[in-house]
Design a protein around this motif. Structure first.
Motif: not given
Length: 210
Positions: A19-38
């Motif tokens: 139930g998350m966007t790629a950015s939300g998943l990155a934040r949940k994992a403690g990564l930069d929110a833009t890590s998985f941006n297209k």
């Protein structure tokens, strides 16, 4: 070899499953929110950019998914290629003599192999943690998948062996021609600044199997 597009699609699918966007998943994992941006998936010059295996490890831990779960998202048919990679213990790793010019272990005493998915990016080998020297983050029996050829930047976790036989696993703060600066991953441990001439070998931590 893993498909670049399929790996990114698997990350998107894992995010959606929870139930998350790629950015939300990155934040949940403690990564930069833009890590998985297209926009991060291909360089301006059109070169494919891959997510690090460490970042994948973090999103699996954050979601409770296993490596096998993720690989099934990458290749639903189960035809993902695997390869055998060298496995050495910390005592063997303390001797720079066991490594070749590429920083990979030579076959010899204490040398073994384990199966690992072929991520098709960098040369990797497995380092088995023994004792509590890399604690509390890495414990006795943990397996670190490390790459001596992967590029590193500030914030990457790396493992370094000094000419004195000390093995350290810390976060890269700064690397210059003269020194390597590392930041502790635990509150009760010291940061390290190591002169270049005292480094036997170093490698980026790509994955931790705990």
């Amino acid at each position: 070899m893993l498909s670049h597009e399929r790996v990114w699609a698997a990350i998107d699918a894992l995010a959606s499953r929870h139930g998350m966007t790629a950015s939300g998943l990155a934040r949940k994992a403690g990564l930069d929110a833009t890590s998985f941006n297209k926009s991060k998936r291909v360089s301006p010059e059109g070169r494919e950019r891959w997510p690090s295996t460490e970042s994948i490890s973090k999103i699996l831990k954050a979601t409770g998914a296993t490596l096998e779960d993720f690989l099934r998202l990458v290749e639903p048919s189960g035809s993902l290629r695997r390869s055998m990679i060298p496995l050495i213990g910390m005592e063997e790793a303390k001797s720079g003599k066991v490594f070749n010019e590429e920083g990979m272990p030579n076959e010899g005493p204490g040398w073994d192999e384990i199966e690992f998915p072929d991520f098709g990016q960098e040369k990797v080998f497995a380092l088995e943690v023994t004792g509590d020297g890399l604690g509390p983050l890495y414990r006795d029996g943990d397996i670190l998948i490390v790459s001596p050829t992967a590029s590193t930047r500030k914030g990457d976790r790396i493992v370094v062996c000094t000419t004195g036989g000390q093995i350290l696993a810390q976060e890269l703060r700064r690397r210059s021609a003269k020194t390597l600066e590392m930041m502790s991953l635990a509150k009760d441990q010291e940061d390290h600044v190591i002169p270049a001439e005292e480094i036997s070998w170093s490698a980026r931590i790509m994955w931790a199997r705990q």
